[in-house]
Design a protein around this motif. Structure first.
Motif, PDB file in Angstrom:
ATOM      1  N   MET A 105     -32.710  16.059 -43.879  1.00 23.96           N
ATOM      2  CA  MET A 105     -33.543  15.436 -44.903  1.00 23.96           C
ATOM      3  C   MET A 105     -32.728  14.500 -45.791  1.00 23.96           C
ATOM      4  O   MET A 105     -33.193  13.447 -46.204  1.00 23.96           O
ATOM      5  N   ASN A 109     -33.462  10.592 -46.113  1.00 21.48           N
ATOM      6  CA  ASN A 109     -33.870  10.068 -47.411  1.00 21.48           C
ATOM      7  C   ASN A 109     -32.947   8.956 -47.889  1.00 21.48           C
ATOM      8  O   ASN A 109     -33.385   7.992 -48.509  1.00 21.48           O
ATOM      9  N   VAL A 278     -39.013  23.967 -56.170  1.00 26.66           N
ATOM     10  CA  VAL A 278     -38.235  24.020 -54.945  1.00 26.66           C
ATOM     11  C   VAL A 278     -36.768  23.811 -55.307  1.00 26.66           C
ATOM     12  O   VAL A 278     -36.390  22.753 -55.818  1.00 26.66           O
ATOM     13  N   GLY A 309     -33.134  20.086 -55.320  1.00 28.39           N
ATOM     14  CA  GLY A 309     -34.167  20.709 -54.493  1.00 28.39           C
ATOM     15  C   GLY A 309     -34.250  20.134 -53.093  1.00 28.39           C
ATOM     16  O   GLY A 309     -35.267  20.293 -52.425  1.00 28.39           O
ATOM     17  N   ASN A 310     -33.165  19.502 -52.634  1.00 31.23           N
ATOM     18  CA  ASN A 310     -33.210  18.860 -51.319  1.00 31.23           C
ATOM     19  C   ASN A 310     -32.809  19.835 -50.221  1.00 31.23           C
ATOM     20  O   ASN A 310     -31.671  19.862 -49.764  1.00 31.23           O
ATOM     21  N   VAL A 311     -33.777  20.604 -49.794  1.00 33.11           N
ATOM     22  CA  VAL A 311     -33.532  21.663 -48.813  1.00 33.11           C
ATOM     23  C   VAL A 311     -34.444  21.455 -47.614  1.00 33.11           C
ATOM     24  O   VAL A 311     -35.617  21.102 -47.771  1.00 33.11           O
ATOM     25  N   ASP A 312     -33.886  21.646 -46.430  1.00 34.94           N
ATOM     26  CA  ASP A 312     -34.724  21.559 -45.228  1.00 34.94           C
ATOM     27  C   ASP A 312     -35.693  22.736 -45.197  1.00 34.94           C
ATOM     28  O   ASP A 312     -35.403  23.821 -45.703  1.00 34.94           O
ATOM     29  N   ALA A 313     -36.850  22.506 -44.586  1.00 33.05           N
ATOM     30  CA  ALA A 313     -37.924  23.505 -44.611  1.00 33.05           C
ATOM     31  C   ALA A 313     -37.487  24.826 -43.977  1.00 33.05           C
ATOM     32  O   ALA A 313     -37.884  25.897 -44.440  1.00 33.05           O
ATOM     33  N   PHE A 316     -35.615  26.894 -46.465  1.00 39.32           N
ATOM     34  CA  PHE A 316     -36.532  27.386 -47.504  1.00 39.32           C
ATOM     35  C   PHE A 316     -37.373  28.539 -46.976  1.00 39.32           C
ATOM     36  O   PHE A 316     -37.588  29.538 -47.669  1.00 39.32           O
ATOM     37  N   GLN A 317     -37.816  28.406 -45.744  1.00 38.60           N
ATOM     38  CA  GLN A 317     -38.625  29.477 -45.155  1.00 38.60           C
ATOM     39  C   GLN A 317     -37.803  30.756 -44.988  1.00 38.60           C
ATOM     40  O   GLN A 317     -38.335  31.859 -45.126  1.00 38.60           O
TER      41      GLN A 317
END
Lengths: 324, 324
Positions: A105, A109, A278, A309-313, A316-317
């Motif tokens: 990400m 970005n 996030v 808050g720049n975390v790959d999904a 985070f999951q």
């Protein structure tokens, strides 16, 4: 060297550009910590981390002719995005040298924000040599991620806001826990608090295995991390505190706090459920310290940054699956 | 009936209690929508949704002797939490009647905020009868979720803030998309915009199958939903617009917008990646409309609410798995 005058000047240059983030809280977090917890959500800053502040501060401080040639930065991601956006706002080129294993990400970005991304191999290539060649060829100005006075001044604007909001809340003494990599945010906040809220004390927070700032503070000299790989908390992994930032940390900061990767993931899950924010793993270490290192903190209130808050999904999951 | 004077009075009573939420944006969302997108993140409000505003407005407007007996509310969750917190701030009892199938987090949070929760079966029990009995026994005052002038006035404070921030951004004309259940937030915002930003137009946003406000507006009279079950967007599912809210919607709002459940989940994933915000499905329908109903929107800027962020982790993970 960065001082409060430089920080106030940076704040003036950032006005109308950087977001003025609030202090957030939740009674549920207060219960866990056993004291009031206030969160400075820099994940809501432009580009999703505080790094935009320092990048815009440094680029806005350049002489216009120099700036017009463009800027270059080395970054695993958040500084990259901050520099990319700030450069695009000034309409100047940005070249970002990023490790090939940075979160997808962040690479995407940075490109989408208009920068030219040059990837390198963390283990086998010399990023400094790559950067030096590009800089010489194109006349680019290097924007360092933390060991640069105008970057520290920009990050310090976070501290001015914390001081102002703490005063409004009647908080006169408290630890201010800061997610710490090279020490740019921590040193900037420490300088701002020294001037505007001398009862507040900045303390660096780090992940286990990458606690260079904490060990450097306890030894009174710069110590390096043994590991050279990156970890879950990629955003705040640096080999050692900066040559410019460390003397500031040493003069002004309280002891560092160290949390486990699991505690960082747990704090991410609590930021999700209790703050609707996030947080990335590295951005959650200060909240983790506020919640899970309560014996090492003094006072009836604690302030902590969520630095990004720049975390790959998928990461985070993982945090939600394990701790939500 | 609610008017701008009542909304301004509610704002004065809420000052220092409700959070003053900002307008957030991301260039990535602008690209998707083809126009500037501004997001009012009421998920950052106390209790994780705008409902705290209306609850605190209504409870603070009660005569103190009446208030001291306590309050009662019917709610699938967000209104429940708002009433629970506001009542606890005044030190008065709150009884919340909730459907047994409400999200676990909302039931747990309502209890943790100090309220007494009474669960009922949506299909087989008459919640109004349960409430009437309890109210009579204990002298509780009913705080309706939307069809109550002081609740609408509290929700309308959201619109005052939107008007102020839009003016600061130079936005004179734009659609303001509002997640709409019974119409309390939509009608409150519409009244505030009528007074403070007449170039901004409120429009209700709803999930497919629960588009009672949209159909009511297009028919010029109150229409009911065929379905009586709840859906993914549980927070904004009501049988029909309110008797008090609908005339306001009819006089002031533009046409409704309807999105699919998948579009709401997609918007949740984009709020995660681009805004670092946690939105619940019902809270994401206005953002979904801003991003995926672009042909139905006019102007070069659009403002949308994220009305709440109280979502269970499994639903959030579904959104990320499918769309992040």
């Amino acid at each position: 060297m960065t001082d409060i005058t430089m920080i106030r000047s940076a704040a003036a240059r950032l006005a109308g550009h950087a977001r003025r983030t609030p202090l957030l809280s939740s009674p549920f977090l207060d219960d866990i910590a056993g004291r009031r917890v206030f969160v400075k959500p820099e994940c809501l800053q432009h580009t999703g981390s505080f790094k935009y502040r320092g990048a815009r501060s440094a680029i806005s401080a350049l002489d216009p002719d120099t700036r017009a040639h463009g800027v270059i930065a080395f970054s695993s991601g958040n500084h990259a995005q901050g520099v990319a956006l700030a450069a695009s706002e000034f309409g100047v080129p940005a070249v970002i040298i990023m490790p090939r294993d940075a979160p997808r990400m962040k690479i995407d970005n940075t490109r989408a924000l208009g920068a030219e991304v040059v990837l390198y191999d963390r283990a086998g290539e010399d990023r400094d040599a790559i950067g030096a060649t590009l800089s010489a060829e194109r006349g680019l100005t290097l924007i360092k991620p933390y060991d640069e006075p105008q970057v520290i001044a920009g990050q310090g604007t976070t501290g001015l806001e914390i001081a102002e909001d703490a005063a409004a809340l009647g908080i006169e003494t408290a630890d201010v826990l800061v997610c710490c990599g090279g020490g740019g945010l921590t040193s900037g906040i420490a300088l701002a608090l020294e001037a505007d809220a001398p009862g507040l004390r900045a303390r660096p927070c780090e992940p286990e295995g990458f606690d260079d700032a904490t060990r450097s503070l306890s030894h009174g000299k710069i110590m390096r991390n043994a590991q050279t790989t990156t970890g879950l908390c990629d955003a705040i992994v640096t080999p050692q505190p900066g040559e410019i930032t460390f003397p500031i940390l040493h003069r002004l900061c309280g002891p560092g706090l160290v949390v486990s990767d699991d505690e960082a993931l747990h704090a991410m899950a609590l930021a999700f459920s209790r703050l609707k924010l996030v947080a990335e793993p590295g951005g959650a270490v200060a909240l983790a310290a506020a919640l899970f290192r309560t014996d090492e903190i003094e006072g009836d209130a604690v302030i902590c940054t969520i630095s990004g808050g720049n975390v790959d999904a998928d990461v985070f999951q993982t945090a939600l699956s394990r701790f939500a």
